[in-house]
Design a protein around this motif. Structure first.
Motif, PDB file in Angstrom:
ATOM      1  N   MET A   3       0.864  -1.175   0.000  1.00 13.76           N
ATOM      2  CA  MET A   3       0.000   0.000   0.000  1.00 13.76           C
ATOM      3  C   MET A   3       0.898   1.221   0.000  1.00 13.76           C
ATOM      4  N   SER A   4       0.332   2.316  -0.407  1.00 14.26           N
ATOM      5  CA  SER A   4       1.118   3.541  -0.420  1.00 14.26           C
ATOM      6  C   SER A   4       1.180   4.128   0.985  1.00 14.26           C
ATOM      7  N   LEU A   5       2.184   4.927   1.209  1.00 14.14           N
ATOM      8  CA  LEU A   5       2.320   5.610   2.489  1.00 14.14           C
ATOM      9  C   LEU A   5       1.131   6.542   2.714  1.00 14.14           C
ATOM     10  N   ASP A   6       0.651   7.136   1.634  1.00 21.76           N
ATOM     11  CA  ASP A   6      -0.504   8.029   1.723  1.00 21.76           C
ATOM     12  C   ASP A   6      -1.753   7.262   2.185  1.00 21.76           C
ATOM     13  N   GLU A   7      -1.952   6.062   1.654  1.00 20.92           N
ATOM     14  CA  GLU A   7      -3.092   5.228   2.056  1.00 20.92           C
ATOM     15  C   GLU A   7      -2.960   4.815   3.520  1.00 20.92           C
ATOM     16  N   PHE A   8      -1.764   4.456   3.932  1.00 22.39           N
ATOM     17  CA  PHE A   8      -1.522   4.105   5.325  1.00 22.39           C
ATOM     18  C   PHE A   8      -1.854   5.290   6.230  1.00 22.39           C
ATOM     19  N   ALA A   9      -1.379   6.470   5.863  1.00 24.75           N
ATOM     20  CA  ALA A   9      -1.638   7.681   6.652  1.00 24.75           C
ATOM     21  C   ALA A   9      -3.134   7.968   6.729  1.00 24.75           C
ATOM     22  N   ARG A  10      -3.846   7.808   5.619  1.00 26.64           N
ATOM     23  CA  ARG A  10      -5.287   8.046   5.599  1.00 26.64           C
ATOM     24  C   ARG A  10      -5.999   7.117   6.582  1.00 26.64           C
ATOM     25  N   ILE A  11      -5.588   5.871   6.618  1.00 27.18           N
ATOM     26  CA  ILE A  11      -6.206   4.901   7.522  1.00 27.18           C
ATOM     27  C   ILE A  11      -5.887   5.232   8.977  1.00 27.18           C
ATOM     28  N   GLU A  98      15.318  12.260   9.385  1.00 24.46           N
ATOM     29  CA  GLU A  98      14.803  12.669   8.073  1.00 24.46           C
ATOM     30  C   GLU A  98      13.484  11.978   7.732  1.00 24.46           C
ATOM     31  N   GLY A  99      13.129  10.951   8.468  1.00 26.87           N
ATOM     32  CA  GLY A  99      11.881  10.233   8.210  1.00 26.87           C
ATOM     33  C   GLY A  99      11.939   9.369   6.966  1.00 26.87           C
ATOM     34  N   THR A 100      13.093   8.734   6.730  1.00 24.54           N
ATOM     35  CA  THR A 100      13.239   7.932   5.513  1.00 24.54           C
ATOM     36  C   THR A 100      13.134   6.427   5.749  1.00 24.54           C
ATOM     37  N   LYS A 101      13.036   6.002   7.040  1.00 29.99           N
ATOM     38  CA  LYS A 101      12.932   4.571   7.319  1.00 29.99           C
ATOM     39  C   LYS A 101      12.272   4.350   8.670  1.00 29.99           C
ATOM     40  N   GLY A 102      11.859   3.117   8.888  1.00 25.98           N
ATOM     41  CA  GLY A 102      11.276   2.733  10.166  1.00 25.98           C
ATOM     42  C   GLY A 102      10.007   3.505  10.525  1.00 25.98           C
ATOM     43  N   MET A 103       9.783   3.598  11.838  1.00 24.77           N
ATOM     44  CA  MET A 103       8.579   4.268  12.318  1.00 24.77           C
ATOM     45  C   MET A 103       8.559   5.749  11.956  1.00 24.77           C
ATOM     46  N   SER A 104       9.721   6.379  11.904  1.00 27.90           N
ATOM     47  CA  SER A 104       9.746   7.800  11.544  1.00 27.90           C
ATOM     48  C   SER A 104       9.275   8.011  10.106  1.00 27.90           C
ATOM     49  N   TYR A 105       9.490   7.015   9.253  1.00 24.04           N
ATOM     50  CA  TYR A 105       8.975   7.086   7.874  1.00 24.04           C
ATOM     51  C   TYR A 105       7.449   7.119   7.889  1.00 24.04           C
ATOM     52  N   LEU A 106       6.857   6.266   8.722  1.00 27.57           N
ATOM     53  CA  LEU A 106       5.396   6.235   8.830  1.00 27.57           C
ATOM     54  C   LEU A 106       4.865   7.537   9.424  1.00 27.57           C
ATOM     55  N   GLN A 107       5.515   8.015  10.479  1.00 28.62           N
ATOM     56  CA  GLN A 107       5.065   9.259  11.100  1.00 28.62           C
ATOM     57  C   GLN A 107       5.230  10.442  10.150  1.00 28.62           C
ATOM     58  N   SER A 108       6.316  10.441   9.411  1.00 27.76           N
ATOM     59  CA  SER A 108       6.530  11.496   8.410  1.00 27.76           C
ATOM     60  C   SER A 108       5.434  11.452   7.344  1.00 27.76           C
ATOM     61  N   GLY A 109       5.048  10.234   6.950  1.00 24.81           N
ATOM     62  CA  GLY A 109       3.977  10.092   5.967  1.00 24.81           C
ATOM     63  C   GLY A 109       2.644  10.607   6.483  1.00 24.81           C
ATOM     64  N   ILE A 110       2.363  10.369   7.752  1.00 23.05           N
ATOM     65  CA  ILE A 110       1.122  10.877   8.349  1.00 23.05           C
ATOM     66  C   ILE A 110       1.159  12.396   8.407  1.00 23.05           C
ATOM     67  N   TYR A 111       2.284  12.942   8.804  1.00 20.88           N
ATOM     68  CA  TYR A 111       2.437  14.394   8.846  1.00 20.88           C
ATOM     69  C   TYR A 111       2.245  14.996   7.454  1.00 20.88           C
ATOM     70  N   GLN A 112       2.867  14.395   6.443  1.00 19.59           N
ATOM     71  CA  GLN A 112       2.734  14.891   5.070  1.00 19.59           C
ATOM     72  C   GLN A 112       1.297  14.778   4.575  1.00 19.59           C
ATOM     73  N   TYR A 113       0.624  13.676   4.929  1.00 24.24           N
ATOM     74  CA  TYR A 113      -0.781  13.489   4.543  1.00 24.24           C
ATOM     75  C   TYR A 113      -1.640  14.605   5.137  1.00 24.24           C
ATOM     76  N   LEU A 114      -1.432  14.887   6.407  1.00 27.79           N
ATOM     77  CA  LEU A 114      -2.211  15.946   7.054  1.00 27.79           C
ATOM     78  C   LEU A 114      -1.888  17.314   6.465  1.00 27.79           C
ATOM     79  N   ALA A 115      -0.620  17.544   6.135  1.00 24.13           N
ATOM     80  CA  ALA A 115      -0.231  18.823   5.532  1.00 24.13           C
ATOM     81  C   ALA A 115      -0.892  19.013   4.160  1.00 24.13           C
ATOM     82  N   LYS A 116      -1.073  17.913   3.412  1.00 20.23           N
ATOM     83  CA  LYS A 116      -1.700  17.985   2.083  1.00 20.23           C
ATOM     84  C   LYS A 116      -3.225  18.003   2.156  1.00 20.23           C
ATOM     85  N   ASN A 117      -3.783  17.642   3.315  1.00 26.57           N
ATOM     86  CA  ASN A 117      -5.239  17.536   3.470  1.00 26.57           C
ATOM     87  C   ASN A 117      -5.692  18.328   4.693  1.00 26.57           C
TER      88      ASN A 117
END
Length: 151
Positions: A3-11, A98-117
């Protein structure tokens, strides 16, 4: 399953919203039931007491397990290996700044999702503040029953 990081963040954001709403609805139900039905907040204190008793005994069980672990060579080795393995893989698990791996990657994706929405973050903020307001109403009702409960 990919799944995409964006889809994960949305969920994750949808789940947070549902959790905030569930807590709000439960606490609101307590307040409404005490006003419109037979709920006595002294009985809610009884539930809190039950939770405290359960936690008391759970802590005894945990302390017993830790004591046995401390004196059992095999268990102590497994305990040590667990923390050594986690510690030696901290970047894999927790990620990097930098949020490029592990849990910080997921948290970064959620932050980016919220910033875009912005509508999603507004909904999240609204649900969070409604939950806090309902928690305050619940706490007021609960504290009003202190004197009648603990006499």
């Amino acid at each position: 399953m990919l799944m995409s990081l964006d889809e994960f963040a949305r969920i994750v954001v949808a789940l947070l919203n549902l959790n905030f709403q569930a807590v709000q609805n439960l606490l609101d139900l307590f307040v409404s039931a005490s006003t419109n039905s037979d709920l006595n907040f002294s009985n809610v204190w009884g539930l809190i007491y039950g939770g405290i008793v359960m936690n008391y005994w759970n802590n005894h069980i945990l302390m017993s397990i830790l004591e046995v672990t401390r004196t059992n060579a095999s268990a102590m080795r497994n305990f040590s290996l667990t923390f050594s393995y986690l510690g030696s893989n901290a970047t894999v698990i927790f990620g990097d700044v930098e949020g490029t791996k592990g849990m910080s990657y997921l948290q970064s994706g959620i932050y980016q999702y919220l910033a875009k929405n912005p509508g999603e973050i507004e909904k999240l903020a609204s649900n969070l503040t409604k939950m806090f307001k309902t928690q305050a109403e619940f706490l007021v009702r609960l504290m009003k029953s202190v004197n009648s409960t603990f006499t």
